[in-house]
Structures are given as structure tokens and as C-alpha cells.
Design a protein around this motif. Structure first.
Motif, PDB file in Angstrom:
ATOM      1  N   THR A   1       4.826  31.282 -21.713  1.00 18.31           N
ATOM      2  CA  THR A   1       5.779  30.292 -22.222  1.00 18.31           C
ATOM      3  C   THR A   1       6.113  29.229 -21.183  1.00 18.31           C
ATOM      4  O   THR A   1       6.561  28.145 -21.544  1.00 18.31           O
ATOM      5  CB  THR A   1       7.081  30.960 -22.683  1.00 18.31           C
TER       6      THR A   1
ATOM      7  N   SER B   1      -1.877  33.730 -24.590  1.00 12.85           N
ATOM      8  CA  SER B   1      -0.910  33.435 -25.651  1.00 12.85           C
ATOM      9  C   SER B   1       0.509  33.886 -25.344  1.00 12.85           C
ATOM     10  O   SER B   1       1.458  33.452 -26.006  1.00 12.85           O
ATOM     11  CB  SER B   1      -1.374  34.070 -26.970  1.00 12.85           C
TER      12      SER B   1
ATOM     13  N   ASN C   1       2.184  28.627 -26.881  1.00 14.17           N
ATOM     14  CA  ASN C   1       3.559  29.025 -26.611  1.00 14.17           C
ATOM     15  C   ASN C   1       4.116  28.439 -25.320  1.00 14.17           C
ATOM     16  O   ASN C   1       5.286  28.652 -24.998  1.00 14.17           O
ATOM     17  CB  ASN C   1       3.658  30.555 -26.575  1.00 14.17           C
TER      18      ASN C   1
END
Length: 297
Positions: A124, A121, A146
Motif C-alpha cells: 500500500t 498486491s 493498492n
């Protein structure tokens, strides 16, 4: 392969492996007897992390101190691994500033009981390839929410339980190809933030009846759609340019509405769409080479 080694005790003070080095250097965990990685809790930076063919490794919790991964992350053929908890500190895969031409890949392959990607998580950006293949129990991609960009191809294939692309809802750009193939339960092809694909978009063998990528304006190479379930492409309503070929073969397709499309760089083939009733390509001004339309409803 470490057939007898069950513990990594003795590595508790290790902080870094290969950071800034030539890509390929890193930590390789492979063996039938390793049961945990608790002794690696102090590691903060690794060039590449390869976790492969571990028959008894059920947890990556010992890697919770890891914040820097400069090369690639490969997790494949781990028989007992159900989740990736322990990798939450990684934000970028492929952050080797000394060798920027080598960007990192994230591969999740053939992990038979993997169900939970929430350990990813923190990521990015994936500067290389994202591949998720042959994970028999994986239902959801939640945990990748993300991720905003993938620098190279993104391939999803042969994940029989995968039901949706919801975990990829934040992806805005894919530097090369997007391939979604043979995911038999995949009924949702929604990528609401995706604006550009640098290479091909190729979709086949999934359960979804439609494609929903409402912000996608350009495909750098080809758009290939092949399958028995796709009924509509209305979710590609913003698509204006296809750099190379457009090929559509779908026995369930009833309508083809790509009204924003203005150019196809090479060939356009519309074939064997037995249920096709209407075509609306009113904005197309140029086709670079051949136009072929045959054996449609």
C-alpha cells in the motif's frame, strides 16, 4: 556470486534478517545456480531483500512467509523470473522505524521475462523510490493497484511492451519526481487518483496521445513534456500550480488548455510544437521569470 550453490537447505529455521538494523543489511540472493528459495519459507522479517543476477531462479514462492520489509526491495536481471508470487505478505516497503530518514526503494529492473506483478498486491505504501525499468516483456503494472503513496521519485522507463498505467490507479501522492520515458507501447497515461507531485513531472518517448490526471492540482518543481505523440493536455484540467518550470515540446500537440493553472514559479517555454493551433492559459496570473514562445504551428 554462488556459481555452484543450488540449494539454500539448512536455513529452514531462519525467522529474521537484520530487522531494525542500519539500512543495507539484509538478504542478498545472487548466483547462476540457485533454482529456488523454498528453504526460506520461515522468514518473516528482512531489512532489505536484493534478488539480482540469478540465471536459473524461476520462483520466489519460498518467501511467502515474509510480512515485514523494512528497507528496500530490488529485483533485477533475473533471467527466468516471470512473476513475483511469494511476496504477497509485504504491505509497506521502507518501514524502518529506527532509521526513518532511510526509506525503502522498490526496484524492478531488466528482468527479461517478467510479466506478472500480482505478487506485490499487498503493498500500500512505498516510502522511497519506485523504479520499473527495462523489463522487456512487462505489459501491465497490475499488482501495484493498492499502492496509495510513493515517498520519493517514481520512474518508468524503457519497458517496451508496457501498454498502460492501470496498475497505478490508486496512487494519490508522489513525494518527488514522476518520470515516464521511452515506453514505446505505452498508450495510456491515466493516473486518476493522483493529486500531488512533490518534484518534477517529466514525460517523453511514449505512445500516448494524452495525459489523464484529473485530480492533479500541484507540481512542486517542473512540468516537462517532450515527444512526438502527445496531442492534448486536457487531462491536466485541475492543475493550478507549477513550482518551477513549464516546458512543452511536442510535434503532435494541437491544443494547450490548462485553464485552471494560476502560477508558474520560474520559466515557461513553449517551443517546436509544429501542430499547435490553440492555447488557453487564461487563469495564469504569475510567471516567476522568462516566458518563451517560439517555432510553434
Amino acid at each position: 556470486v554462488n556459481g555452484l550453490l543450488t540449494s539454500l537447505a539448512g536455513l529452514e529455521n531462519l525467522l529474521s534478517i537484520g530487522a531494525g538494523a542500519i539500512p543495507g543489511v539484509g538478504l542478498y540472493l545472487q548466483g547462476s545456480s540457485i533454482v529456488d528459495v523454498a528453504a526460506l519459507a520461515s522468514i518473516q522479517h528482512i531489512e532489505s531483500l536484493i534478488i539480482r543476477d540469478n540465471a536459473n531462479l524461476a520462483s520466489l514462492a519460498g518467501l511467502s512467509g515474509l510480512t515485514g520489509l523494512e528497507g528496500r526491495l530490488v529485483i533485477e536481471r533475473n533471467a527466468l523470473l516471470t512473476n513475483l508470487s511469494g511476496l504477497e505478505g509485504i504491505s509497506i516497503v521502507g518501514n524502518n522505524t529506527s532509521y526513518p530518514e532511510w526509506n525503502g526503494n522498490l526496484d524492478l529492473n531488466a528482468n527479461p521475462v517478467l510479466t506478472d506483478l500480482s505478487g506485490l498486491s499487498g503493498i500500500t505504501s512505498i516510502r522511497g523510490f519506485l523504479g520499473i525499468r527495462e523489463n522487456a516483456a512487462l505489459v501491465s503494472l497490475s499488482g501495484l493497484n493498492n499502492v496509495q503513496s510513493v515517498g520519493a521519485p517514481l520512474h518508468l522507463s524503457a519497458n517496451p511492451a508496457l501498454a498502460s498505467l492501470d496498475g497505478l490507479s490508486g496512487v494519490q501522492t508522489i513525494g518527488r519526481d514522476l518520470g515516464i520515458w521511452n515506453n514505446g507501447s505505452l498508450s495510456n497515461l491515466d493516473m486518476p487518483a493522483l493529486a500531488s507531485i512533490g518534484g518534477d513531472l517529466s514525460i517523453s518517448g511514449n505512445a500516448a496521445a494524452g495525459v489523464n490526471m484529473p485530480l492533479l492540482t500541484s507540481i512542486g518543481a517542473s512540468l516537462w513534456l517532450n515527444g512526438s505523440n502527445l496531442q492534448s493536455l486536457d487531462g491536466l484540467s485541475a492543475l493550478t500550480t507549477i513550482g518551477y518550470e513549464l516546458g512543452i515540446w511536442s510535434s503532435a500537440l494541437t491544443s494547450l488548455n490548462l485553464t485552471a493553472l494560476t502560477s508558474i514559479g520560474n520559466n515557461f517555454a513553449l517551443s517546436t510544437n509544429e501542430s499547435l493551433l490553440s492555447v488557453s492559459l487564461s487563469g495564469v496570473q504569475t510567471i516567476g521569470r522568462d516566458l518563451g514562445i517560439w517555432n510553434n504551428g
